[in-house]
Write an enzyme that holds these catalytic residues in place. Structure first.
Site, mmCIF file in Angstrom:
data_model
loop_
_atom_site.group_PDB
_atom_site.id
_atom_site.type_symbol
_atom_site.label_atom_id
_atom_site.label_comp_id
_atom_site.label_asym_id
_atom_site.label_seq_id
_atom_site.Cartn_x
_atom_site.Cartn_y
_atom_site.Cartn_z
ATOM 1 N N HIS A 7 -25.591 29.914 43.184
ATOM 2 C CA HIS A 7 -25.490 31.394 43.704
ATOM 3 C C HIS A 7 -24.961 32.174 42.277
ATOM 4 C CE1 HIS A 7 -27.185 31.858 47.595
ATOM 5 N NE2 HIS A 7 -26.467 31.068 48.037
ATOM 6 N N CYS B 111 -29.294 29.317 53.907
ATOM 7 C CA CYS B 111 -28.514 30.135 53.056
ATOM 8 C C CYS B 111 -28.459 31.377 53.921
ATOM 9 C CB CYS B 111 -29.338 30.376 51.880
ATOM 10 S SG CYS B 111 -28.215 31.427 50.514
ATOM 11 N N HIS C 141 -25.273 24.161 45.576
ATOM 12 C CA HIS C 141 -25.800 25.236 46.338
ATOM 13 C C HIS C 141 -24.991 26.681 46.077
ATOM 14 C CE1 HIS C 141 -28.001 27.217 49.942
ATOM 15 N NE2 HIS C 141 -26.580 28.068 49.723
ATOM 16 N N GLU C 142 -23.706 26.285 45.866
ATOM 17 C CA GLU C 142 -22.830 27.661 45.764
ATOM 18 C C GLU C 142 -22.836 27.875 44.247
ATOM 19 O OE1 GLU C 142 -22.630 27.248 49.554
ATOM 20 O OE2 GLU C 142 -22.148 29.201 48.111
HETATM 21 O O1 LIG Z 1 -24.231 29.743 50.027
HETATM 22 C C1 LIG Z 1 -23.909 29.699 51.192
HETATM 23 N N1 LIG Z 1 -24.380 29.876 52.297
HETATM 24 O O2 LIG Z 1 -25.362 30.466 52.120
HETATM 25 C C2 LIG Z 1 -24.061 29.409 53.454
HETATM 26 C C3 LIG Z 1 -25.121 29.093 54.416
HETATM 27 N N2 LIG Z 1 -25.654 27.689 54.164
HETATM 28 C C4 LIG Z 1 -25.042 26.476 54.253
HETATM 29 O O3 LIG Z 1 -24.018 26.616 54.875
HETATM 30 C C5 LIG Z 1 -25.683 25.170 54.221
HETATM 31 C C6 LIG Z 1 -26.399 24.747 55.066
HETATM 32 C C7 LIG Z 1 -27.205 23.430 54.637
HETATM 33 C C8 LIG Z 1 -26.981 23.081 53.471
HETATM 34 C C9 LIG Z 1 -26.182 23.548 52.530
HETATM 35 CL CL1 LIG Z 1 -26.057 22.863 50.785
HETATM 36 C C10 LIG Z 1 -25.615 24.738 52.739
HETATM 37 CL CL2 LIG Z 1 -24.413 25.855 51.566
HETATM 38 NI NI NI Z 2 -26.471 30.289 49.967
#
Ligand SMILES: O=CN(O)CCNC(=O)c1cccc(Cl)c1Cl
Ligand code: NI
Length: 186
Positions: free
Chosen positions: A160, A113, A156-157
């Protein structure tokens, strides 16, 4: 143009609050935000620009990571091969998981993240398939199904937007412990 300085890190209250829904028509400010979030992801995935700007690569971004407590996320998931079109390129407003699979999934290498400046190893177990309702920046409503990696990134988003960090899902006692019927995506 957004840089890493615009991204708040763990400890910032915006990452642990519930973001507010957006109403339509979006304000100029919100439209600009949408464009800047997508531009950041594109820049972060460009070898030259990311190097020059010192950007960490991301495949998704949520407005609370910019200390903007609004329910807006941007996704830029590359295609399988260099010259393929993106697997998913979208700014989603007010995304909502309306249903999901019983089956769970996780990424073999865990998650990262931009708001977390450390490696947090461990399996992040998520729904392997989701049905999502969301609006685009014009206010048009969509209902679509996602599975696999896009489904993981979307969760994941959306986390947030609800003040949840990926490591909240990791088994603290045993980060690599995994229920036998969780699919591992490599
Ligand atoms: O909230 C977004 N971020 O923090 C951006 C950076 N993380 C990634 O691109 C990322 C990397 C691995 C697994 C997942 Cl699921 C994600 Cl989302
Ligand atoms: Ni993130």
């Amino acid at each position: 143009m957004l840089t890493m300085e615009n991204i708040v890190r763990e400890g910032h209250p915006a990452l642990r609050e519930i973001a507010e829904p957006l109403s339509f028509p979006l304000s100029e400010e919100d439209l600009t935000l949408a464009n800047e979030m997508m531009e950041f992801l594109e820049n972060s995935q460009d070898p030259e620009i990311s190097e020059e700007m010192g950007l960490r690569a991301g495949v998704g971004l949520a407005a609370p990571q910019l200390a903007v407590k609004k329910r807006m996320i941007a996704l830029l998931i590359p295609g399988e091969y260099e010259d393929d079109p993106p697997e998913l390129q979208e700014v989603m407003v007010n995304p909502r998981i309306v249903s999901h699979s019983v089956e769970d999934i996780c990424l073999k290498d865990g998650e990262g993240c931009l708001s977390v400046d450390r490696d947090v190893p461990g399996y992040v177990v998520r729904h392997s398939r989701i049905t999502l309702s969301y609006q685009d920046v014009t206010g048009k409503t969509f209902k679509k199904r996602f599975k696999g990696y896009p489904a993981i990134v979307l969760q994941h988003e959306i986390d947030h937007l609800n003040g949840v960090m990926f490591y909240d899902h990791i088994n603290q006692e045993s980060p690599m412990a995994l229920d036998e019927d969780v699919k591992i995506l490599g």
